[in-house]
Design a protein around this motif. Structure first.
Motif, PDB file in Angstrom:
ATOM      1  N   GLY A 119       0.811  -1.206   0.000  1.00  0.00           N
ATOM      2  CA  GLY A 119       0.000   0.000   0.000  1.00  0.00           C
ATOM      3  C   GLY A 119       0.842   1.252   0.000  1.00  0.00           C
ATOM      4  O   GLY A 119       0.447   2.290   0.518  1.00  0.00           O
ATOM      5  N   GLY A 120       2.019   1.167  -0.555  1.00  0.00           N
ATOM      6  CA  GLY A 120       2.956   2.274  -0.509  1.00  0.00           C
ATOM      7  C   GLY A 120       2.503   3.559  -1.178  1.00  0.00           C
ATOM      8  O   GLY A 120       3.116   4.606  -0.999  1.00  0.00           O
ATOM      9  N   ALA A 121       1.408   3.490  -1.963  1.00  0.00           N
ATOM     10  CA  ALA A 121       0.975   4.670  -2.712  1.00  0.00           C
ATOM     11  C   ALA A 121       0.870   5.898  -1.819  1.00  0.00           C
ATOM     12  O   ALA A 121       0.100   5.923  -0.883  1.00  0.00           O
ATOM     13  CB  ALA A 121      -0.369   4.398  -3.374  1.00  0.00           C
ATOM     14  N   ALA A 122       1.640   6.890  -2.111  1.00  0.00           N
ATOM     15  CA  ALA A 122       1.605   8.113  -1.313  1.00  0.00           C
ATOM     16  C   ALA A 122       1.359   9.291  -2.240  1.00  0.00           C
ATOM     17  O   ALA A 122       1.716   9.255  -3.420  1.00  0.00           O
ATOM     18  CB  ALA A 122       2.908   8.286  -0.556  1.00  0.00           C
ATOM     19  N   LYS A 123       0.714  10.302  -1.689  1.00  0.00           N
ATOM     20  CA  LYS A 123       0.417  11.488  -2.483  1.00  0.00           C
ATOM     21  C   LYS A 123       0.696  12.702  -1.615  1.00  0.00           C
ATOM     22  O   LYS A 123       0.344  12.702  -0.430  1.00  0.00           O
ATOM     23  CB  LYS A 123      -1.071  11.452  -2.885  1.00  0.00           C
ATOM     24  CG  LYS A 123      -1.363  12.110  -4.211  1.00  0.00           C
ATOM     25  CD  LYS A 123      -2.756  11.785  -4.726  1.00  0.00           C
ATOM     26  CE  LYS A 123      -3.836  12.452  -3.916  1.00  0.00           C
ATOM     27  NZ  LYS A 123      -5.192  12.259  -4.396  1.00  0.00           N
ATOM     28  N   GLY A 124       1.298  13.724  -2.151  1.00  0.00           N
ATOM     29  CA  GLY A 124       1.565  14.931  -1.380  1.00  0.00           C
ATOM     30  C   GLY A 124       2.422  14.632  -0.168  1.00  0.00           C
ATOM     31  O   GLY A 124       3.246  13.713  -0.179  1.00  0.00           O
ATOM     32  N   SER A 125       2.209  15.396   0.889  1.00  0.00           N
ATOM     33  CA  SER A 125       2.958  15.169   2.124  1.00  0.00           C
ATOM     34  C   SER A 125       2.007  15.161   3.304  1.00  0.00           C
ATOM     35  O   SER A 125       1.365  16.176   3.605  1.00  0.00           O
ATOM     36  CB  SER A 125       4.008  16.274   2.302  1.00  0.00           C
ATOM     37  OG  SER A 125       4.403  16.315   3.666  1.00  0.00           O
TER      38      SER A 125
ATOM     39  N   PRO B 261     -10.222   5.529  -1.408  1.00  0.00           N
ATOM     40  CA  PRO B 261     -10.843   5.881  -2.689  1.00  0.00           C
ATOM     41  C   PRO B 261     -11.267   7.356  -2.705  1.00  0.00           C
ATOM     42  O   PRO B 261     -11.751   7.843  -3.724  1.00  0.00           O
ATOM     43  CB  PRO B 261     -12.077   4.974  -2.731  1.00  0.00           C
ATOM     44  CG  PRO B 261     -12.443   4.754  -1.301  1.00  0.00           C
ATOM     45  CD  PRO B 261     -11.153   4.810  -0.516  1.00  0.00           C
ATOM     46  N   TYR B 262     -11.121   8.050  -1.579  1.00  0.00           N
ATOM     47  CA  TYR B 262     -11.564   9.449  -1.506  1.00  0.00           C
ATOM     48  C   TYR B 262     -10.494  10.382  -2.049  1.00  0.00           C
ATOM     49  O   TYR B 262      -9.299  10.071  -1.996  1.00  0.00           O
ATOM     50  CB  TYR B 262     -11.910   9.811  -0.056  1.00  0.00           C
ATOM     51  CG  TYR B 262     -13.066   8.998   0.481  1.00  0.00           C
ATOM     52  CD1 TYR B 262     -14.374   9.257   0.075  1.00  0.00           C
ATOM     53  CD2 TYR B 262     -12.845   7.949   1.370  1.00  0.00           C
ATOM     54  CE1 TYR B 262     -15.440   8.500   0.546  1.00  0.00           C
ATOM     55  CE2 TYR B 262     -13.900   7.180   1.854  1.00  0.00           C
ATOM     56  CZ  TYR B 262     -15.193   7.460   1.432  1.00  0.00           C
ATOM     57  OH  TYR B 262     -16.232   6.694   1.895  1.00  0.00           O
ATOM     58  N   GLU B 263     -10.931  11.531  -2.545  1.00  0.00           N
ATOM     59  CA  GLU B 263      -9.986  12.512  -3.075  1.00  0.00           C
ATOM     60  C   GLU B 263      -9.440  13.360  -1.935  1.00  0.00           C
ATOM     61  O   GLU B 263     -10.153  14.194  -1.374  1.00  0.00           O
ATOM     62  CB  GLU B 263     -10.676  13.370  -4.139  1.00  0.00           C
ATOM     63  CG  GLU B 263     -10.838  12.592  -5.439  1.00  0.00           C
ATOM     64  CD  GLU B 263     -11.581  13.360  -6.520  1.00  0.00           C
ATOM     65  OE1 GLU B 263     -12.399  14.238  -6.169  1.00  0.00           O
ATOM     66  OE2 GLU B 263     -11.349  13.057  -7.699  1.00  0.00           O
ATOM     67  N   ILE B 264      -8.190  13.105  -1.613  1.00  0.00           N
ATOM     68  CA  ILE B 264      -7.538  13.794  -0.503  1.00  0.00           C
ATOM     69  C   ILE B 264      -6.151  14.197  -1.006  1.00  0.00           C
ATOM     70  O   ILE B 264      -5.449  13.362  -1.590  1.00  0.00           O
ATOM     71  CB  ILE B 264      -7.416  12.857   0.726  1.00  0.00           C
ATOM     72  CG1 ILE B 264      -8.806  12.402   1.183  1.00  0.00           C
ATOM     73  CG2 ILE B 264      -6.667  13.539   1.860  1.00  0.00           C
ATOM     74  CD1 ILE B 264      -8.793  11.264   2.198  1.00  0.00           C
ATOM     75  N   PRO B 265      -5.747  15.450  -0.806  1.00  0.00           N
ATOM     76  CA  PRO B 265      -4.482  15.885  -1.413  1.00  0.00           C
ATOM     77  C   PRO B 265      -3.233  15.204  -0.849  1.00  0.00           C
ATOM     78  O   PRO B 265      -2.267  14.995  -1.571  1.00  0.00           O
ATOM     79  CB  PRO B 265      -4.452  17.397  -1.151  1.00  0.00           C
ATOM     80  CG  PRO B 265      -5.504  17.671  -0.126  1.00  0.00           C
ATOM     81  CD  PRO B 265      -6.503  16.567  -0.209  1.00  0.00           C
ATOM     82  N   ASN B 266      -3.249  14.876   0.438  1.00  0.00           N
ATOM     83  CA  ASN B 266      -2.048  14.261   1.028  1.00  0.00           C
ATOM     84  C   ASN B 266      -2.416  12.932   1.671  1.00  0.00           C
ATOM     85  O   ASN B 266      -3.180  12.897   2.635  1.00  0.00           O
ATOM     86  CB  ASN B 266      -1.463  15.184   2.105  1.00  0.00           C
ATOM     87  CG  ASN B 266      -1.176  16.572   1.564  1.00  0.00           C
ATOM     88  OD1 ASN B 266      -0.264  16.770   0.756  1.00  0.00           O
ATOM     89  ND2 ASN B 266      -1.994  17.548   1.966  1.00  0.00           N
ATOM     90  N   THR B 267      -1.877  11.846   1.128  1.00  0.00           N
ATOM     91  CA  THR B 267      -2.217  10.540   1.708  1.00  0.00           C
ATOM     92  C   THR B 267      -0.991   9.642   1.780  1.00  0.00           C
ATOM     93  O   THR B 267      -0.055   9.779   0.990  1.00  0.00           O
ATOM     94  CB  THR B 267      -3.265   9.783   0.862  1.00  0.00           C
ATOM     95  OG1 THR B 267      -2.704   9.527  -0.431  1.00  0.00           O
ATOM     96  CG2 THR B 267      -4.553  10.551   0.713  1.00  0.00           C
ATOM     97  N   ARG B 268      -1.043   8.755   2.736  1.00  0.00           N
ATOM     98  CA  ARG B 268      -0.013   7.728   2.833  1.00  0.00           C
ATOM     99  C   ARG B 268      -0.645   6.494   3.454  1.00  0.00           C
ATOM    100  O   ARG B 268      -1.455   6.606   4.374  1.00  0.00           O
ATOM    101  CB  ARG B 268       1.123   8.205   3.736  1.00  0.00           C
ATOM    102  CG  ARG B 268       2.370   7.338   3.651  1.00  0.00           C
ATOM    103  CD  ARG B 268       3.481   7.917   4.536  1.00  0.00           C
ATOM    104  NE  ARG B 268       3.408   7.378   5.887  1.00  0.00           N
ATOM    105  CZ  ARG B 268       3.915   6.202   6.255  1.00  0.00           C
ATOM    106  NH1 ARG B 268       4.525   5.434   5.383  1.00  0.00           N
ATOM    107  NH2 ARG B 268       3.821   5.794   7.508  1.00  0.00           N
ATOM    108  N   ALA B 269      -0.319   5.337   2.924  1.00  0.00           N
ATOM    109  CA  ALA B 269      -0.846   4.097   3.494  1.00  0.00           C
ATOM    110  C   ALA B 269       0.286   3.093   3.566  1.00  0.00           C
ATOM    111  O   ALA B 269       1.142   3.043   2.684  1.00  0.00           O
ATOM    112  CB  ALA B 269      -1.970   3.553   2.637  1.00  0.00           C
ATOM    113  N   GLU B 270       0.280   2.334   4.620  1.00  0.00           N
ATOM    114  CA  GLU B 270       1.353   1.349   4.771  1.00  0.00           C
ATOM    115  C   GLU B 270       0.813   0.097   5.453  1.00  0.00           C
ATOM    116  O   GLU B 270       0.030   0.177   6.389  1.00  0.00           O
ATOM    117  CB  GLU B 270       2.485   1.937   5.624  1.00  0.00           C
ATOM    118  CG  GLU B 270       3.701   1.046   5.676  1.00  0.00           C
ATOM    119  CD  GLU B 270       4.731   1.512   6.712  1.00  0.00           C
ATOM    120  OE1 GLU B 270       5.591   0.707   7.058  1.00  0.00           O
ATOM    121  OE2 GLU B 270       4.652   2.672   7.167  1.00  0.00           O
TER     122      GLU B 270
END
Ligand code: FES
Ligand code: FES
Lengths: 726, 160
Positions: free
Chosen positions: A333-339, A491-500
């Motif tokens: 789930g490494g997909a990260a977006k923004g900070s 699945p939500y539109e959020i500018p900064n995300t991180r999942a692990e």
């Protein structure tokens, strides 16, 4: 004693049990003669790549792919697949798919499933892959057979009429009224000569708008054998001379056998008693007799026990035994977006929460079972497994024989839910059959199944999220300890995300379960979405819609809310302390689910009850609405178990509740009013439906409970010191 | 110690010589090759093993074979008559009330026992009577519908 058996016996190593490694998948080529014996005369068709070959059952083989279809002289078409049916309806749906393309009624298609001596390798049955992967392959093979029929008919008629079609398995020449059908095709022994090797890359499968069998409500194929008790599940297989087995289990996980005195059992007439490494088993003419033998010597066993953690401090244990990366869900789930740190720093409000998820068990109605029979050093095993190729690999490894010497047959089995991926019972039965020199049937007891099968992973999920000035989510972090990576990305539109997803050293043996980690990840995410909605003063539905792109998930959420009458009910129940509603949604494996629930609370007694669940589900083009509804309802009710009451407890290497009297699962009385909205998308490819409908159930209930009581319970099952379900 | 027992099994005289403490379920499955009755728990909790004893449903896993001496035992194999499905069997097919089907023989016999004593059960009475039977595929909705449908079929057949 047979030479081969003798040498296997001498070589026999310590049994390799309980390994969760994957076995390789192999092709098994039975001889031509045996093939003809099983299927009768007729023709066999293989589909290797896009080429079709056909030949008489007695002709020489020129194909490299295993045979997919057999057409017999009475016009019955047999389709072969390595998929199994464990109650998810694959037999019916694959039969429909074949019938559709062959232009035959369902009653003229016979499906041979999961017999390694007969079927081509379509892989195991897991991950909702049958509908999106196997069905299209089988449809192509059947469409190719249909085209072959057409082509031979045109030759026969000496016609070039391109508008002629196959109907009900027959081609009719409008000019002469002459007929040519599958029955005639099966009698042709000159096909190979007539056709040679032809590329059929142009074979087209039937378009959704032209479906006449697929898409229609089709009742379960094989239903009569089930209601009459005639169908033989793996535990019902009978072989001449077969005897029954019992196994002596260690007193706890990690225990090693130091010594045992078997003579008390060996001296019993007709009893085979065997120790091989840590494995101790008994076989006799009846289960009772085998059990007697087991009891006669169980007391003489000396074990070296091992330390094992307890479920009381499970969640600390998981945190303390975690490592980053390499999740068992296959995705970290490494997909990260923004900070996320920047996003949280810029947030007006930051919320954090942890969600503990218990181990639960599949508890399929039929515990593991196998019948094993040796013949000239080769073994045949009938067993209930979703991964027959893996079982074959386990047998070949355990007995140091080639996979060619192992035949695994999986009769339609009494439930799986992701819990039957392994072959331990097959290996045990085979070991005892080797010792007893007779076919052996071994059926695990419910306690053995609860203890020695595997579990849905437990986990802890930490979420942190920040709300901006306008009440929208600016940052989201989702960390899952142990339960896995599926559906971990929001699945939500959020500018900064991180999942692990972090791997942990799990105290219990674990494996896949219906929808695997998406149940846990969606539970945490959707619970927390409601916490954020509350913090921002919004309606949970509006709050979600605000963050959802216009896509399939949004559509099912709206469909469920509309059918449930969400807004009106919310208005009506505002301030109620006895009733509450909640909703949740999620997506996994390409399908989409949303649920709304209403619950009733008795605050004084600390009890709540689920009154109603309305779920909308979309999985592309619906292939069988009857089966789809069964799968969705089955997921909802099975999901109620994990949501409300199921939890495996353990201490000192033992399961503390390994019986239905201690581990309660949903019953008739637990079923609330259920409404399902099946969203059909004929414009989209069909995907599996046996898993994802389970995911929104638990969070919708937790959300309803929080609305009615103000108490947020973050654990699965949803209960705490104050509230539990009725 | 083995003892000889006689009972009526699916309308026929039947005799077995065995240890009297053995569960009826095991004797049916292993000695008489009637595998339609299923094991699910061995402790009376799932009713996959249900048979009718003198017309009433009983969990055969916790019924010692000695207790059916001289009584009528009916299993799923004996429900259809002259090749014609029993109305409850037919109803399970009509309502597609099965997934893996492993619970179905027990469900059908419990429902048959219910209809034997109450030909017109309400939905609540059906749920009450069936609550001991587990279906792990959780097909409870269709099963309830099947029992309701079966009650209608029984009536239709008897009025003809
Ligand atoms: S096996 Fe008899 S009640 Fe479960
Ligand atoms: S249909 Fe599978 S247990 Fe009931």
């Amino acid at each position: 004693m047979n030479r081969d058996l003798e040498s296997i016996r001498n070589e026999f190593p310590e049994l390799e049990r309980y390994e969760l490694r994957e076995g390789p998948s192999y092709q098994f080529e039975l001889s031509r003669r045996e093939f003809a014996q099983v299927l009768g005369t007729g023709i066999l068709i293989s589909l290797a790549g896009q080429s079709i070959f056909a030949q008489g059952a007695n002709g020489s083989r020129q194909t490299d792919g295993a045979d997919r279809l057999h057409i017999d002289t009475s016009g019955i078409v047999t389709v072969m697949t390595s998929k199994v049916d464990v109650g998810q309806g694959s037999r019916t749906q694959i039969t429909q798919a074949a019938a559709e393309e062959l232009r035959l009624p369902v009653s003229r298609v016979r499906l041979v499933m999961a017999d390694s001596a007969l079927v081509p390798d379509d892989g195991g049955t897991a991950g909702s892959r049958t509908t999106p992967a196997t069905i299209p392959t089988i449809r192509k093979a059947c469409a190719a057979a249909r085209e072959l029929l057409l082509e031979m008919a045109l030759r026969e008629f000496r016609s070039e009429n391109s508008s002629i079609e196959v109907r009900d398995g027959v081609v009719i020449d409008p000019a002469t009224n002459k007929e040519f059908g599958y029955t005639d095709l099966a009698k042709r022994d000159d096909l190979n000569v007539a056709l040679g090797k032809r590329a059929r890359s142009d074979v087209a499968i039937t378009r959704v708008e032209n479906w006449s069998v697929l898409g229609r409500p089709t009742p379960q194929v094989g239903g009569e054998a089930i209601v009459t008790g005639r169908h033989q599940y793996p535990s019902d297989i009978q072989r001449p001379g077969m005897i029954y087995a019992k196994v002596l289990r260690p007193p706890g996980y990690g225990s090693k056998l130091i010594s045992i005195e078997l003579s008390g059992a060996e001296s019993m007439a007709g009893v085979t008693a065997l120790r091989d490494g840590d494995f101790v088993g008994f076989a006799a003419s009846t289960s009772a007799r085998a059990e007697e033998a087991r009891m006669a010597v169980a007391g003489t066993a000396k074990w070296e026990t091992a330390e094992h953690p307890s479920s009381d401090n499970l969640y600390e244990y998981l945190r303390d035994h975690s490592s980053t990366g390499g999740s068992r869900g296959g995705r970290s789930g490494g997909a990260a977006k923004g900070s996320v740190p920047d996003g949280l720093a810029a947030s007006k409000k930051v919320l954090r929460a942890s969600f503990p998820i218990a181990y639960i068990q599949h508890a399929p109605m039929e515990p593991r079972a196998a019948v094993a029979e040796w013949q000239n050093g080769n073994i045949t095993v009938w067993t209930g497994s979703q991964q027959p190729a893996r079982v074959r690999g386990e047998l070949s490894a355990a007995f140091r024989i080639t996979t060619d010497q192992v035949r695994v047959i999986v009769p339609d089995t009494g439930g799986g839910f992701g819990g039957k991926h392994t072959g331990e019972v097959a290996v045990e039965a085979a070991r005892l059959a080797l010792a007893a020199k007779r076919p052996v049937s071994l059926r695990w007891t419910r306690e053995e199944e609860f203890t020695w099968a595997y579990f849905r992973p437990a986990g802890v999920i930490d979420i942190a999220a920040g709300l901006g000035d306008d009440g929208s989510i600016v940052a989201w972090e989702h960390i899952n300890f142990n339960s896995g990576g599926s559906a971990i990305a929001t699945p939500y539109e959020i500018p900064n995300t991180r999942a692990e997803s972090k791997s942990c050293d799990s105290p219990l043996r674990e494996g896949s379960y219906r929808a695997l980690a998406s149940t846990a990840n969606v539970f945490a995410r959707e619970s927390f979405m409601d916490e954020l909605a509350l913090a921002s003063g919004s309606d949970p539905l509006a709050f979600r819609l605000r963050h959802l792109p216009k896509d399939r998930l949004r559509t099912v959420l709206e469909a469920a809310a509309e059918r449930f009458n969400w807004s009106a009910r919310r208005e009506k129940l505002k301030g109620s302390e006895t009733r509450g509603i909640g909703l949740a949604c999620g997506t996994e494996k390409g399908s989409y689910a949303a649920a709304c629930v209403e619950i009733e609370v008795d605050a004084k007694a600390g009890r709540y009850r689920v009154l109603e669940i309305c779920e909308a589900f979309e999985c592309g083009a619906i292939q069988n609405p009857l089966n789809l509804r069964k799968q969705v309802e089955g997921c909802i009710i099975q999901g109620l178990g994990g949501a409300l009451q199921e939890e495996i407890r353990f201490a000192n290497g033992r399961i503390l509740n390994p019986r239905f009297s201690d581990y309660s699962v949903p019953r008739f009385k637990d079923v609330p009013l259920i409404e399902t909205v099946l969203v059909n998308r004929p414009d989209l490819p069909s995907v599996g439906a046996g898993e994802t409908p389970i995911v929104p159930v638990a969070p919708a209930i937790a959300n309803a409970l929080a609305v009615a009581t103000g108490a947020r319970i973050r654990s699965m099952p949803i209960r705490d010191g104050v509230f539990r379900s009725v | 110690m083995e003892i000889e027992f006689k009972f009526h099994l699916n309308g026929k005289e039947c005799s077995v010589k065995t240890d009297p403490r053995r569960p009826l379920l095991e004797v049916l499955r292993e000695d008489l090759a009637l595998t339609g009755s299923k094991y699910g728990c061995g402790e009376g909790q799932c009713r996959a093993c249900t048979v009718l004893i003198d017309g009433s449903p009983a969990p055969s896993c916790v019924t010692a074979v000695s207790t059916v001496q001289n009584r009528q035992v009916q299993t799923i194999e004996g429900l259809a008559e002259d090749g014609r499905l029993h109305p409850v069997q037919q109803a399970f097919i009509d309502e597609d009330a099965m997934q893996c089907g492993y619970c179905v023989p027990g469900m059908i016999l419990t429902a048959t026992g219910l209809l034997n004593r109450n030909s017109n059960p309400s939905r609540g009475e059906i749920i009450e009577a069936m609550n001991g039977n587990l279906c792990r595929c959780c097909g409870y909705g269709n099963i309830v519908k099947a029992v309701e449908h079966a009650a209608r079929l029984v009536k239709e057949r008897s009025s003809r």
